[in-house]
Design an enzyme around this catalytic site. Sequence first.
Site, PDB file in Angstrom:
ATOM      1  N   GLU A   1      -5.682  -8.129  -0.888  1.00  0.00           N
ATOM      2  CA  GLU A   1      -6.315  -7.868   0.409  1.00  0.00           C
ATOM      3  C   GLU A   1      -7.758  -7.482   0.169  1.00  0.00           C
ATOM      4  OE1 GLU A   1      -4.641  -5.177   3.309  1.00  0.00           O
ATOM      5  OE2 GLU A   1      -2.605  -5.700   2.705  1.00  0.00           O
TER       6      GLU A   1
ATOM      7  N   GLU B   1       0.832  -1.217   0.000  1.00  0.00           N
ATOM      8  CA  GLU B   1       0.000   0.000   0.000  1.00  0.00           C
ATOM      9  C   GLU B   1       0.866   1.266   0.000  1.00  0.00           C
ATOM     10  OE1 GLU B   1      -2.706  -0.330   3.345  1.00  0.00           O
ATOM     11  OE2 GLU B   1      -4.136  -1.422   2.128  1.00  0.00           O
TER      12      GLU B   1
HETATM   13  C1  BGP Z   1      -4.279  -2.723   5.118  1.00  0.00           C
HETATM   14  C2  BGP Z   1      -2.942  -3.260   5.523  1.00  0.00           C
HETATM   15  C3  BGP Z   1      -2.972  -4.511   6.311  1.00  0.00           C
HETATM   16  C4  BGP Z   1      -4.219  -4.764   7.113  1.00  0.00           C
HETATM   17  C5  BGP Z   1      -5.481  -4.242   6.514  1.00  0.00           C
HETATM   18  C6  BGP Z   1      -6.692  -4.216   7.427  1.00  0.00           C
HETATM   19  O1  BGP Z   1      -4.230  -1.346   5.072  1.00  0.00           O
HETATM   20  O2  BGP Z   1      -2.118  -3.509   4.403  1.00  0.00           O
HETATM   21  O3  BGP Z   1      -1.772  -4.628   6.989  1.00  0.00           O
HETATM   22  O4  BGP Z   1      -4.070  -4.712   8.433  1.00  0.00           O
HETATM   23  O5  BGP Z   1      -5.332  -2.964   5.972  1.00  0.00           O
HETATM   24  O6  BGP Z   1      -6.633  -3.110   8.273  1.00  0.00           O
HETATM   25  P1  BGP Z   1      -6.822  -3.200   9.823  1.00  0.00           P
HETATM   26  O7  BGP Z   1      -5.857  -4.222  10.297  1.00  0.00           O
HETATM   27  O8  BGP Z   1      -6.526  -1.877  10.323  1.00  0.00           O
HETATM   28  O9  BGP Z   1      -8.231  -3.615  10.033  1.00  0.00           O
END
Ligand code: BGP
Length: 476
Positions: free
Chosen positions: A375, A181
Amino acid sequence: MNKAFPDNFLWGGATAANQIEGAYHEGGKGDTIADVLPGGKIRLKWLLGEGSLIPDTNKYSYPNHEAIDFYHRYKEDIALFAEMGFRCFRMSISWARIFPRGDEDSPNEEGLAFYDRVFDELKKYGIEPVVTMSHYETPLFLVKEYGGWRSRKLIGFFEHYAKVLFARYKDKVKYWMTFNEINGAFFMPIQGLGFSMEDGPERKQAIFQGLHHQFVASALAVIACHEMIPDAKIGCMTLADTIYPYSCNPADVLYAQKEEELSNYYCMDVQVRGEYPSFSERIWREQGVTLVTRDEDFVIIAKGHVDYIALSYYRSRTEKADKSGAETAGGDMVMGVRNPYLKTNDWGWEVDPVGLRVVLNQFYQRYRLPLFIVENGLGAVDVVEEDGSIHDDYRVDYLSSHIEAAADAIADGVDLMGYTPWGCIDLVSASTGQYSKRYGFIYVDKQDDGSGSGARMRKDSFYWYQGMIRTNEAEI
Ligand code: BGP
């Protein structure tokens, strides 16, 4: 009616080292930026750039230190992934396991050997590793000593790290990604760029400068990968920000377009097309930024363009030129205004499968490169019943609606390589540092106060996803 995915479609799941491994001081690993972020709502203070980089264990908890102990339990976890039928597994390598400080000449053999063991275990089951080289885990030494990615020196350190990885794992890893990201830097520079700083003009300058350094570093890694592992594919990884104008008021449309240019296309154009977009001069002017560059940077960027585009997608964003009086959309730092057509999850993130189809089409039409959803998922509170079962139908609803949207995009003509839902096994949340924000098909018995046995349990979604992969089809 069923919709089929291509036979070679990469079904799997996604994680990051700092959110699963734990063992933060084992195997010679150095600290990373993730190791100084406390757990719970207080983490927001750090994400805003106001927290200390010296951990205070009397005051705060640091869940990333233990995470879910994948470091010791990877065999058990990979066996469960295999049981679901994973064809690939997205994971990251922690830079600080390989170079504990980040600027050394020689790598840490213990760190390299750990990932050899993980890749060998995956291979046992025919699971393809998909590896992120830097996922919100810049070595802390680089942050403290050099100011993180503000420093040009990190380009060389990263290139060296990349070459060490390619030389060591060239026969084991064929799918790579440079920075997770990368455009997340606009929202949370501490995680992506490894520096902490309050809002203001200096922060903007540092973000754009840090990104420029990452673009050059990423391009050098792409060039090295192409030379050292010609049969591998290396991608960029972007937070896909589907942006809607709040109304047909031209002011809202223009505002939304400018947000989209900054958030989606500024970084991707550089990494995919090998040049800064036409609107970048305007962005630098508006943001009061003067980039410090060298001529050679542009040659490197032009040569080191990626083979595919990996993306995360959780929700869309609705934008309005004049936000006064408008309700803000919930969630973390990626904020727009509340979209009245969308429902939200337990953490206030709006749920919008159509937005996935929209953004896949936008990206593919603009770049014509294969896309990879690395993701997507629903963070939710799960309840373990007395008999140990976990009925997470809300997660199945979320994922199946997004898989259908992906199938629709394929039918639209998009070239989609695969789908790896986020947190296929429960892990530590990046934005809140909680265990209770669960994404997994596999439940991990760890609670926000650090208690719990760490035992793994199959949720209902585990069996649903297993069936999904077996049939290769989305039910609609
Ligand atoms: C993205 C990241 C991840 C992950 C995901 C979910 O931004 O790449 O590392 O954690 O989001 O977010 P969160 O864990 O804050 O719910």
